[in-house]
Scaffold this active site. Structure first.
Site, PDB file in Angstrom:
ATOM      1  N   LYS A 127       0.818  -1.199   0.000  1.00  0.00           N
ATOM      2  CA  LYS A 127       0.000   0.000   0.000  1.00  0.00           C
ATOM      3  C   LYS A 127       0.860   1.260   0.000  1.00  0.00           C
ATOM      4  CE  LYS A 127      -3.625  -0.413   2.340  1.00  0.00           C
ATOM      5  NZ  LYS A 127      -4.750  -0.557   3.268  1.00  0.00           N
ATOM      6  N   ARG A 163      -3.371   2.930   8.406  1.00  0.00           N
ATOM      7  CA  ARG A 163      -3.675   1.642   7.770  1.00  0.00           C
ATOM      8  C   ARG A 163      -2.446   0.749   7.768  1.00  0.00           C
ATOM      9  NH1 ARG A 163      -7.843   3.176   3.079  1.00  0.00           N
ATOM     10  NH2 ARG A 163      -8.067   5.340   3.649  1.00  0.00           N
ATOM     11  N   GLY A 199      -5.893 -10.929   7.001  1.00  0.00           N
ATOM     12  CA  GLY A 199      -6.010 -11.215   8.427  1.00  0.00           C
ATOM     13  C   GLY A 199      -5.667 -10.023   9.317  1.00  0.00           C
ATOM     14  N   MET A 216      -5.108  -5.828  10.670  1.00  0.00           N
ATOM     15  CA  MET A 216      -5.905  -4.641  10.917  1.00  0.00           C
ATOM     16  C   MET A 216      -6.059  -3.860   9.628  1.00  0.00           C
ATOM     17  SD  MET A 216      -5.280  -1.357  13.292  1.00  0.00           S
ATOM     18  CE  MET A 216      -4.943  -0.213  11.967  1.00  0.00           C
ATOM     19  N   ARG A 222      -3.624  -1.148  -6.394  1.00  0.00           N
ATOM     20  CA  ARG A 222      -2.831  -2.382  -6.289  1.00  0.00           C
ATOM     21  C   ARG A 222      -3.252  -3.295  -7.428  1.00  0.00           C
ATOM     22  NH1 ARG A 222      -5.756  -4.951  -0.904  1.00  0.00           N
ATOM     23  NH2 ARG A 222      -7.865  -4.844  -1.713  1.00  0.00           N
ATOM     24  N   HIS A 281      -3.773 -41.357   3.446  1.00  0.00           N
ATOM     25  CA  HIS A 281      -4.336 -42.144   2.356  1.00  0.00           C
ATOM     26  C   HIS A 281      -5.461 -41.388   1.661  1.00  0.00           C
ATOM     27  CE1 HIS A 281      -7.148 -45.142   0.667  1.00  0.00           C
ATOM     28  NE2 HIS A 281      -6.024 -45.680   0.223  1.00  0.00           N
ATOM     29  N   SER A 317      14.782 -41.134  -7.424  1.00  0.00           N
ATOM     30  CA  SER A 317      13.540 -40.379  -7.355  1.00  0.00           C
ATOM     31  C   SER A 317      13.331 -40.028  -5.884  1.00  0.00           C
ATOM     32  CB  SER A 317      12.380 -41.221  -7.876  1.00  0.00           C
ATOM     33  OG  SER A 317      11.182 -40.504  -7.753  1.00  0.00           O
ATOM     34  N   CYS A 344       9.159 -37.599  -6.598  1.00  0.00           N
ATOM     35  CA  CYS A 344       7.816 -38.151  -6.736  1.00  0.00           C
ATOM     36  C   CYS A 344       7.017 -37.976  -5.459  1.00  0.00           C
ATOM     37  CB  CYS A 344       7.861 -39.612  -7.155  1.00  0.00           C
ATOM     38  SG  CYS A 344       8.639 -40.691  -5.953  1.00  0.00           S
ATOM     39  N   TYR A 387      13.157 -33.823 -13.457  1.00  0.00           N
ATOM     40  CA  TYR A 387      11.702 -33.763 -13.533  1.00  0.00           C
ATOM     41  C   TYR A 387      11.089 -33.734 -12.142  1.00  0.00           C
ATOM     42  CZ  TYR A 387      11.518 -38.728 -12.304  1.00  0.00           C
ATOM     43  OH  TYR A 387      11.659 -39.916 -11.653  1.00  0.00           O
TER      44      TYR A 387
END
Lengths: 876, 876
Positions: free
Chosen positions: A23, A93, A102, A104, A337, A456, A766, A833, A853
């Site tokens: 801001k 502000r 969250g 003020m 903004r 799971h 991996s 993975c 990867y």
């Protein structure tokens, strides 16, 4: 001279966001652009950090800096704090680097007291406005700074209106409002024990402290955790001289976007209210009018505003979200903004800006937060419908999307309901197990009381793209598990609930949803991303259907095929149990012989679905007891089915019991003790590959066989030998040329620490960062729920290490393994993975660590593609 | 030229032990000393390694080397393989770097076949001797090289004696023995399918291969694991020309020690047999005579032998164990080595050698294997009584010493039996839990079916110095747990068994034991050790009694006091359960208030026992559910006692259930969620210290408060803050000067990886290598039993990582933590409190890693002291 903590708006600019917050930086930038911004200054984020370092105190040096800047502001505006002639009133502000709901928000009209208000009334010739401003200030200050409950003030207003016999706040007179201000101050004293501050400077320090404090309130902490914002950033504070939209009918205030934030359509979009302060627009007591109306009401101001909007969008090269106030016909800009937008709008705005020549394709790729893609791939709640809904509980956002439907409590009930034609089923379980797969498949959403982000339920739901909220500990099941209570209400089978898998929220009743819609913009953007991306993106998929789905999302191979997920189909579980219960190698081999054709069929289907793209198959991983029933009735039935005595079966089950199954007899340890399992699985993998390669000789099919849970090169060598002996014999017999790779998961700390040795045998690594995270932290993801909340609340952890890779600890092991692995085998193939493969910040870590990867669940593939593209672009 | 794999005895010396093995190196050394050694050569250990590298084949180059050396040997001896005039006969023996009883011992008389035997009979003019040698060779070769069962041959001998109507082998004639040789060869052909080899070279290669193979038989692998011998060493093979002790009454063979191996007394000790080969001495068919007799039978040879013995002892500066043969009045030395001895003898020999001026005190300290000290600290089986006993099962050697007594199945039964006056109680359990403590205390020995070397039973037993065999999976309990079967026998309460906690063997019936006896030599040697030692040795002790005991063994402080072990006393468990079941902080605090005076009393007792030596107290570590009952009846009783509903209690227990308790809600996580626990424990620790310090102002009392299971510096900081706030307030109020330290266990991999951060808060690190090993390897010590056997059998692991620190993986983490910790805090105090603190090779690792102390169970303190002294001496 001390550190500079304060900046006049004219001293800053947009690049100083870290120091001034979003801001503050933008107010400075607008000031620099010559736009009409009420003057003021910003207290930097470093002052906030100092505040916490100094034990939640504003240090004397900063205090005197603030007083000095107030003097500067007084000089600039010609107004003075507490001055009867020309009082300086300011707004205060918060403003962090990243926008944070969250914290003020705002205190307006600071600087008023009874004397000043009196004078202000005279000066503005509007006593009602003056006293209304004062009572609003008291109310806001009491609530925000001193945490006096709003309800007390609301009651006083209601009482006074009743006494006066009027309906609306606006019917109260200046005198009434003055009386109200007195009552408010009395209430303040009663609640806090102190007199309401009359000195503007005291009010100011109180407000500044409140902003600093709000950085660390619970909502802010949760928001930061969900959005990867470090607590060390701190917030800035903006002190700005007031302008008034409520000075009469030529004044007003409003908010506007340079494009439609829901759809991305180009064109001014917003609303405003005449004779109002900002809070009135938000409060909804009066209905704001569309911004277009301003053209009629004040064409000059409208034109000026349109020019400013256009300038700002061009300047920031992104959609802007702005606040403005008109004071007696004069326009002031209070904020700009980059606007928040829906996922669909984000894609449209980005592609439109490219088409308009405002940004490059690269910039468009960098503009989209990969995490928002979830929203275009899954159903979402209708925003309007959601507005009126209150969550009755919040669990972990385990698999994104929205789901609404009727509760069932067992997988069987889910299947039955589906067969009976039910479409919207919500499966609610203490936790899910592999036996629940079918029921999970037919459900729209899954809710569990236990289990983390990689339980799971969570893993399977993400794989299927089904909404899931896990680990909602507040759920209490009835003893017979035919109902549960949550948020003080009891739910039975057939009752309606709604789940938001993106936030973890659970709602009572049915909430309207909107379907996922993959647009043309999505494809354009992903194509651009792919053109810059250097790291491959694979998927974790266990079935041909998953594999096909993931390819649609752009997966370039399978990084993890978990063979055990195939074992729970009704036609297989019998054979796998027979294998487990076997007393001899021969019996075990006989049972495995039954599984062989099924596994081979699975792999054929997967190879077909992937058309020659690389496929990594992991050998059996979970401990064997996971495949056995636990319910006494089921055990009795199994004994009968297996034709063995109940006593024998119970003894077998008891012998398989483990204290810590996570760290038990699983992974490659199964192949060391029962090599015949590895033989069967290798046969299935290789025979399937031979069959598919024979059918498609042009495909470049190279199966990658992955040995899990390796901790020592010798155990890898042992199992690799089983695999190679089996595979080579089959390949030779088939007389075909089939290259294949044998590698390992790096998921045990010791494997990472001895990766130079491991790489003498492994042709690829991996990183299984789920288990690696568990072992490195020494906690089980299934059990951590009982203490993690306390860890978040006390700011020990700022993010869930199972969702965002812990670069400091786990990351060190990954880096060590990469370094040691390449030392031994420079061309070693490296990938990940674990669940982290679909988390943008973790993808970036993988990119920097030099992995070839990442592999993630199908629905996360687009996220990983975009994140990987951004990493490559940011690297340049 | 290729690598040199073969060495004539004259080419080697004693320093070449790695290459030639112990036997070969000493034969070479004796040759060099001019002693009468039959000529021969050694095939090096590298040839053994080659053999395995080449897929268990003797490579062509080594084959031709061997043939070349046979030619050399033929030239030296003037004899020839297969020669009728003067046949070369050889013995073939294994010989590794370290003596290994699991391996092949000896083949004698190699080179004989029917023709050669015929000629040999003529040449020696002793046909009976010649044919006896031949049939012995066939028998030995068949058994050792081809694994034909000995029983077949024994039966043929018995049958022939019956047929001839004679009693003794010696009654068989030359003709009989020739017939027997034929029968043996027929048996060989039937068993192996091949003719018995007639060519000496074929026999030789068969024998050499058998030696190489025996390096890797199961017995050898187990022996290596128990004695820390790497499988990569390999064995050498010694080929030596035969001399015959069975050529008549002027020939003989024997073994002798330069000192008594049981007591260490100085003086020649041994026995021999005239007209015999080595195997006759061992077989026990004829009774050997004491070595002193030789003085009468052949004073010249006796004198010569005595001179040789004395020369050898002086040369090797240690007690020698020798084999010799007299062939027709001429003495030959076949072996010398440093003699194996009992622990008592080891101490006496070492101190005597110092007194005799033969070695220095340093050398004496280096001479004793620290592990043998176990034997002087615990009761042992009487060697003679043990000889005739066969183990009925073998578990893990969890706590050393011997125990014999009557079986009980529950801790309660043990206590009852003790109260009834029973002295010798053996507690047999599936596994033990903290509730069993009292029963364990009154037992002489503990046997469990489950659990590893660091299971509850093992840890507690070692602490108490009680014999324990754990993890004997072969035990099958009856369903009602009133009996168990082992080795095919069923044991009920009151039946007698004997346990050897040093080997893990379990025997049926009562076996005589001899008590532990700490001698004056022990003290002398430990004093020498202490004078060279630089690393401190502390103990793990949880009670004043343990602490006092450990001080007697030389402990210099407590490295780990586990507070939870105090909680199981009957008067405390109620309060701890009340705390666990509490629904609010207030209820929990009330319960903790009851525990406070008891904990304070414990700590006072411990401080008193340690007289100002450092004491490290660890805050509560195990998950809370460990303190709750599991049996439904006990739960019902508890509900009543606690005055809460059974449903509530069951719900509480269910809510505490964990999938992987090892990785669950425990350690410092308890203090994060329930700070009041940390407050109470800190109060107890500090208040006790104040009380004791007040009574003993001269003691240098500095409590060390240890926060367990830390993985992140922020959680340490959080708990440290609880500790410091509490402690500082108490100390200030008391107006006393009490320094104290706050540190942490390093037992989570992440703590080691981020030790630089951790050290900003921790004033000391104590390596908890039990848990660190579990997390680093990714297996639970309680569950690993199900697969570790397969790992040992397949040579994946060569030692138990819970007994011997894994330097390659876990050790890397320790080294990393030491480096990073010192980087942040150069004077950080470093120690180890895992079980490894009492293992010599691990102690040496700790020394090299730069730790200030090791801490181990009381009975291991002397071992650690000696090992630490050896590390310091070896470092110079």
């Amino acid at each position: 001279m001390g550190k500079k903590y304060l900046y006049l708006f004219e001293e800053g600019n947009a690049t100083m966001r870290d120091l001034l917050g979003g801001k503050g930086a933008n107010l400075a930038e607008m000031t620099g652009l010559g736009m009409p911004v009420p003057q003021g200054f910003t207290i930097s984020t470093e002052a906030c950090t100092r505040y916490y370092e100094d034990g939640e105190q504003i240090a004397d040096d900063i205090r005197s800096d603030i007083l000095e800047y107030i003097t500067k502001l007084e000089a600039k505006t010609g107004k003075k704090f507490g001055d009867i002639e020309n009082p300086l009133l300011v707004s205060v502000r918060s403003g962090a680097r990243a926008s944070m709901p969250g914290m003020m928000d705002t205190i307006l009209n600071l600087g008023l007291n009874e004397t000043v208000t009196e004078a202000f009334a005279k000066k503005t010739n509007n006593p009602r406005f003056a006293w209304d401003s004062y009572r609003r200030f008291i109310q806001m200050y009491s609530d925000v700074v001193m945490e006096v409950s709003k309800a007390h003030f609301e009651k006083l207003i209601t009482d006074l209106k009743a006494k006066r016999g009027v309906e609306s706040d606006t019917d109260l007179t200046a005198e009434d409002l003055k009386e109200l201000a007195d009552q408010f101050k009395a209430e303040y004293k009663e609640s806090t024990g102190d007199d309401f501050p009359t000195e503007a400077k005291d009010q100011l320090f109180g407000a500044i402290k409140a902003v600093f404090r709000s950085w660390d309130n619970e909502r802010a902490i949760i928001y930061r955790r969900m959005n990867d914002i470090p607590s060390s950033w701190g917030t800035a504070v903006n002190v700005q001289s007031m302008v008034f939209g409520n000075m009469g009918e030529t004044s007003g205030t409003g908010v506007a976007f340079s494009r439609n934030p829901s759809t991305g359509e180009k064109g001014l979009y917003g609303e405003y209210l005449m004779n109002a302060q900002g809070e009135d627009v938000v409060a909804g007591v009066r209905t704001p009018v569309p911004i277009g109306k301003l053209e009629e009401q004040n064409p000059e101001v409208y034109e000026q505003f349109k020019t400013i909007v256009s300038t700002l969008e061009n300047h920031y090269r992104d959609m802007q979200d702005m606040e403005f106030t008109i004071e007696e016909g004069k326009l002031y800009m209070l904020q700009t903004r980059n606007g928040k937008r829906t996922a669909a709008a984000a894609l449209k705005v980005a592609t439109d800006l490219v088409d308009e020549g405002m940004i490059s394709e690269k910039e468009a790729v960098l503009m989209i937060d990969p995490r928002v893609l979830d929203a275009v791939l899954h159903p979402q709640f209708d925003a309007a419908a959601l507005k009126s809904a209150k969550p009755i509980g919040t669990g972990l956002p385990a698999s994104p999307g929205a789901a609404t439907g009727e509760v069932v409590f067992t997988a069987e009930a889910a299947v039955k309901a589906a067969n009976d034609g039910a479409k919207n089923i919500i499966l609610v379980r203490l936790e899910t197990s592999p036996e629940d797969i079918e029921g999970m498949h037919v459900s729209k959403g899954i809710l569990t009381a236990r289990g983390g982000m990689t339980s799971h339920a969570a893993v399977v739901a993400r794989g299927m793209g089904t909404c899931c909220v896990s680990g909602l500990g507040a759920i209490k099941f009835s003893e017979d598990e035919t109902s549960f209570t949550l948020g003080g209400k009891t739910f039975k089978a057939g009752d309606s609930i709604s789940l938001d898998g993106t936030t973890g929220n659970v709602y009572e009743g049915l909430i309207a949803t909107v379907d996922a819609s993959i647009s043309g913009e999505f494809k354009r953007l992903m194509d651009w991303a792919d053109s810059y991306r250097t790291m491959k993106v694979r998927t974790n998929a266990d079935t041909p259907a998953d594999a096909a789905n993931a390819r649609r999302f752009g997966a370039e191979g399978i990084g993890l095929c978990r063979t055990e997920h195939m074992f729970f189909e009704p036609d297989r579980i019998a054979a796998i149990r027979e294998m487990i219960v076997a007393d001899s190698v021969e019996q075990r081999e006989a049972a495995l012989e039954k599984l062989l054709p099924m596994q081979r069929g699975d792999f054929e289907g997967i190879y077909e679905a992937m058309s020659g793209l690389p496929v990594t198959v992991r050998l059996l991983d979970p401990p064997l007891h996971e495949f056995l029933p636990t319910d006494p009735d089921d055990i009795a039935a199994l004994a009968k089915e297996m034709n063995i005595s109940l006593e024998n079966l119970n003894a077998k089950i008891a012998s398989l019991h483990e204290f810590n199954p996570m760290m038990g007899h699983r992974g490659c340890r199964l192949d060391v003790t029962y090599p015949e399992i590895g033989v069967m699985q290798t046969r299935a993998i290789i025979e399937a590959a031979i069959n598919v390669k024979t059918a498609h000789p042009d495909w470049d099919l190279v199966p990658e066989i992955m040995i899990p849970l390796v901790g020592d090169v010798k155990e890898l060598a042992f199992v690799k030998n089983i695999v190679k002996t089996t595979a080579d014999a089959i390949i030779e017999e088939a007389g075909i040329d089939l290259p294949y790779l044998v590698g390992t998961m790096i998921e045990i700390p010791r494997a990472a620490l001895t990766a130079d040795e491991i790489a003498t045998e492994a042709e690829f690594f991996s990183f299984g960062t789920n288990d690696l995270t568990q072992m490195t932290f020494g906690f089980s993801r299934d059990d951590a729920g009982s203490f993690l909340d306390a860890y978040y609340a006390n700011k020990i952890y700022e993010s869930d290490p199972f969702a965002k890779l812990d670069q400091n600890g786990v990351g060190k092991l990954v880096e060590t393994a990469v370094k040691l692995g390449k030392q031994t085998r420079p061309d070693i193939k490296l990938g990940i993975c674990g669940e982290h493969g679909g988390d943008p910040s973790s993808v970036d870590f993988c990119y920097k660590a030099g992995l070839a990867y990442v592999s993630c669940s199908p629905f996360r593939v687009p996220i990983a593609r975009l994140a990987a593209a951004q990493s490559a672009l940011n690297d340049k």
